[in-house]
Scaffold this active site. Sequence first.
Site, PDB file in Angstrom:
ATOM      1  N   TYR A 138       3.597 -26.453  49.609  1.00  0.00           N
ATOM      2  CA  TYR A 138       2.168 -26.373  49.895  1.00  0.00           C
ATOM      3  C   TYR A 138       1.769 -27.321  51.023  1.00  0.00           C
ATOM      4  CZ  TYR A 138       1.888 -24.098  45.267  1.00  0.00           C
ATOM      5  OH  TYR A 138       2.055 -23.263  44.188  1.00  0.00           O
ATOM      6  N   LYS A 189      16.083 -26.289  43.476  1.00  0.00           N
ATOM      7  CA  LYS A 189      16.726 -24.989  43.702  1.00  0.00           C
ATOM      8  C   LYS A 189      17.705 -25.184  44.863  1.00  0.00           C
ATOM      9  CE  LYS A 189      17.419 -20.626  42.873  1.00  0.00           C
ATOM     10  NZ  LYS A 189      18.251 -20.230  41.720  1.00  0.00           N
ATOM     11  N   ASP A 222      15.218 -21.995  37.855  1.00  0.00           N
ATOM     12  CA  ASP A 222      15.312 -20.810  37.011  1.00  0.00           C
ATOM     13  C   ASP A 222      15.958 -21.146  35.671  1.00  0.00           C
ATOM     14  OD1 ASP A 222      17.483 -21.377  38.646  1.00  0.00           O
ATOM     15  OD2 ASP A 222      18.175 -19.314  38.776  1.00  0.00           O
ATOM     16  N   ASP A 246       4.209 -26.483  39.678  1.00  0.00           N
ATOM     17  CA  ASP A 246       3.004 -25.687  39.449  1.00  0.00           C
ATOM     18  C   ASP A 246       3.317 -24.553  38.478  1.00  0.00           C
ATOM     19  OD1 ASP A 246       0.483 -24.619  39.662  1.00  0.00           O
ATOM     20  OD2 ASP A 246       0.689 -23.949  41.733  1.00  0.00           O
ATOM     21  N   ASP A 250       2.452 -24.312  34.018  1.00  0.00           N
ATOM     22  CA  ASP A 250       1.738 -23.221  33.353  1.00  0.00           C
ATOM     23  C   ASP A 250       2.566 -22.674  32.195  1.00  0.00           C
ATOM     24  OD1 ASP A 250      -0.275 -23.543  35.181  1.00  0.00           O
ATOM     25  OD2 ASP A 250      -0.317 -21.462  35.838  1.00  0.00           O
TER      26      ASP A 250
END
Length: 358
Positions: A138, A189, A222, A246, A250
Amino acid sequence: MKTYSIAAIPGDGIGKEVVAAGLRVLGACASRDANFQLSIEEFPWGSDFYKQHGHLMPEDGVDQLKNFDAIYFGAVGAPDVPDHLTLWGLRLAICQPLDQYANVRPTRILPGIESPLRGVTAKDLDWVIVRENSEGEYAGQGGRSHRGLAEEVATEVSIFTRAGVTCIMRFAFKLAQSRPRKLLTVVTKSNAQRHGMVLWDEIAKEIAAEFPDVTWDKMLVDAMTVRMTLNPGSIDTIVATNLHADILSDLAAALAGSIGIAPTANLNPEGRFPSMFEPIHGSAFDITGKGIANPIGTFWSAVMMLAHLGEAAAAARLMRAIERVTANPSLHTPDLRGTATTQDVTEAVCAAVLGDNE
């Protein structure tokens, strides 16, 4: 008596409803504690402001916020305004220039709330997710060329700096060190993102040497979703990039029962600028105006704000009040499969704060 100046930015949708509820609860905390008071200034920034003025906050908005002790934020986003305009025009327009680089998202199963994971209880799911909040995916670097043509190109550039990654990694190790289990999981990752994420891995190893008492491990993002779902008790503190955390936070909120209970602190740990506190649920226009938004995430964000301001006793009292209220199924809002209203929960938490004598 101390006076703390708080900038309240309700924003959009249910943000207006839950911030109003949060300010009532904060007033009860100040009244009950009697050692501090709050000076609240409300700012009408958000999508309605955008429709009137062409921007989500004034050009000097950040300068207006710099002298406050903390910022209490609701949500931003509206169905008739593109999401990238609202996010970059308000929330990120505050976080980035105020160097709120550490986003902290605690997640645990509160009393009276059931996880959708079979057999998982509060002793199994008690996490803190640390999100790098100022760069990464971001960072805002990129652009579009040849718009509208078949050859159109859009780029989004992830930025990982040694300074930024070092700051968030050291913050995460310190936070893990302060918790009983002293356990940190570093999420990347780096098998696919071989530059920025490999730098992330390398700096994690360097900072780990400063914290020999912290046990740490590494997970690909993942694989981390699988671990969070199938082995939640193996996790304590998590640090991840802006995008990865982020998404994971959630998921964490859903596994703890509802995104409506999840809080956030956007911290400038050095205190050079005010920090900002908000629920993570967003503006939720599907339930706006119905009076059923869950204010618990906003109240828990207030707990984090009070603790950040140094009012540990008031923060602990408010957290006890929250837990006493969530323990009562009749005070669960529809996201928790109950029928309580925002007002019901707010009044109950205020009463629990004022009646707390622990």
